[in-house]
Design a protein around this motif. Sequence first.
Motif, mmCIF file in Angstrom:
data_model
loop_
_atom_site.group_PDB
_atom_site.id
_atom_site.type_symbol
_atom_site.label_atom_id
_atom_site.label_comp_id
_atom_site.label_asym_id
_atom_site.label_seq_id
_atom_site.Cartn_x
_atom_site.Cartn_y
_atom_site.Cartn_z
ATOM 1 N N GLN A 11 0.860 -1.180 0.000
ATOM 2 C CA GLN A 11 0.000 0.000 0.000
ATOM 3 C C GLN A 11 0.892 1.224 0.000
ATOM 4 O OE1 GLN A 11 -3.001 0.083 3.043
ATOM 5 N NE2 GLN A 11 -3.161 2.297 2.915
ATOM 6 N N SER A 14 -2.801 5.641 1.641
ATOM 7 C CA SER A 14 -3.973 5.173 2.379
ATOM 8 C C SER A 14 -5.239 5.601 1.648
ATOM 9 C CB SER A 14 -3.975 5.753 3.797
ATOM 10 O OG SER A 14 -4.235 7.145 3.742
ATOM 11 N N PRO A 15 -6.334 4.870 1.839
ATOM 12 C CA PRO A 15 -7.597 5.297 1.232
ATOM 13 C C PRO A 15 -7.977 6.723 1.618
ATOM 14 C CG PRO A 15 -7.787 3.029 1.953
ATOM 15 C CD PRO A 15 -6.468 3.553 2.483
ATOM 16 N N SER A 16 -7.761 7.091 2.866
ATOM 17 C CA SER A 16 -8.130 8.447 3.274
ATOM 18 C C SER A 16 -7.260 9.498 2.583
ATOM 19 C CB SER A 16 -8.067 8.601 4.795
ATOM 20 O OG SER A 16 -6.755 8.373 5.260
ATOM 21 N N LEU A 18 -5.906 9.107 -0.448
ATOM 22 C CA LEU A 18 -6.358 9.137 -1.836
ATOM 23 C C LEU A 18 -7.636 9.957 -1.964
ATOM 24 C CD1 LEU A 18 -6.098 8.318 -4.789
ATOM 25 C CD2 LEU A 18 -7.212 6.136 -4.198
ATOM 26 N N LEU A 19 -8.562 9.765 -1.033
ATOM 27 C CA LEU A 19 -9.791 10.554 -1.054
ATOM 28 C C LEU A 19 -9.476 12.040 -0.902
ATOM 29 C CD1 LEU A 19 -12.867 10.883 -1.132
ATOM 30 C CD2 LEU A 19 -12.861 10.474 1.354
ATOM 31 N N TRP A 106 -17.314 6.488 -0.175
ATOM 32 C CA TRP A 106 -15.906 6.147 0.076
ATOM 33 C C TRP A 106 -15.748 5.337 1.357
ATOM 34 C CZ3 TRP A 106 -12.026 6.840 -3.317
ATOM 35 C CH2 TRP A 106 -10.727 6.573 -2.859
ATOM 36 N N THR A 107 -16.492 5.711 2.382
ATOM 37 C CA THR A 107 -16.350 5.021 3.680
ATOM 38 C C THR A 107 -16.808 3.567 3.608
ATOM 39 O OG1 THR A 107 -18.558 5.697 4.453
ATOM 40 C CG2 THR A 107 -16.697 7.188 4.942
ATOM 41 N N ILE A 109 -16.008 1.460 1.078
ATOM 42 C CA ILE A 109 -15.064 0.639 0.320
ATOM 43 C C ILE A 109 -14.064 0.025 1.297
ATOM 44 C CG2 ILE A 109 -13.334 0.574 -1.506
ATOM 45 C CD1 ILE A 109 -14.612 3.096 -2.672
ATOM 46 N N LEU A 111 -10.591 -1.983 2.243
ATOM 47 C CA LEU A 111 -9.225 -1.887 1.726
ATOM 48 C C LEU A 111 -8.957 -2.926 0.635
ATOM 49 C CD1 LEU A 111 -6.490 -0.492 1.874
ATOM 50 C CD2 LEU A 111 -5.865 -2.087 3.696
ATOM 51 N N PHE A 114 -9.947 -2.366 -3.277
ATOM 52 C CA PHE A 114 -9.204 -1.524 -4.204
ATOM 53 C C PHE A 114 -8.477 -2.344 -5.266
ATOM 54 C CE2 PHE A 114 -9.934 1.480 -0.794
ATOM 55 C CZ PHE A 114 -10.189 2.655 -1.482
ATOM 56 N N TYR A 129 -9.027 0.654 -7.829
ATOM 57 C CA TYR A 129 -8.126 1.805 -7.714
ATOM 58 C C TYR A 129 -7.855 2.433 -9.078
ATOM 59 C CZ TYR A 129 -3.887 -0.639 -9.295
ATOM 60 O OH TYR A 129 -2.951 -1.304 -10.037
#
Length: 164
Positions: A11, A14-16, A18-19, A106-107, A109, A111, A114, A129
């Motif tokens: 990774q 982080s998803p956060s 990226l958002l 988003w919340t 999805i 991990l 992706f 992703y």
Amino acid sequence: METTTNRTYPQIISPSSLLEHWQGHRRVTRRVIEAFPEDAFFNHTIGGMRAFSKMVMELLAIAEPGLKEIVNGKPEVFDEEFKHDNTKATFLKLWDDSTEAINTYWTQIKLEQFQETVTLFGQYEGTVYSQILYFIDNEIHHRAQAYVYLRSLGIEPPLFYVRD
């Protein structure tokens, strides 16, 4: 030859993060919409390109519905010709509503999602992703076209690197 079925992928963001990166771009695009004179937003074109309002309609048709499809797993309709009242205020409201919906989806999805392969709008296959990166890249592409429009109108576009 050894086959591994449970791969783990590194990774790098982080998803956060990226958002936040994506939403930073959305904030810039919103300022670009605001910078257009009302008439030019709907009518100004150069070299056969569409008016920026049409490009924004495409962005609205992709981001939120695409993310909704990723979360729900149910096909969404790609509709970039939706009805509207030809006001910039309406587009800004739609943009803000879409931004809020993106945050909500988003919340949901996980991990591991992706890395999954999805087919959005019944035709665009890629990992979750890569689809999200396409949403971002497509927005940047159209915003760059809008920068050309604004400059041709004698308007200084918002700084692209100021994303707050």
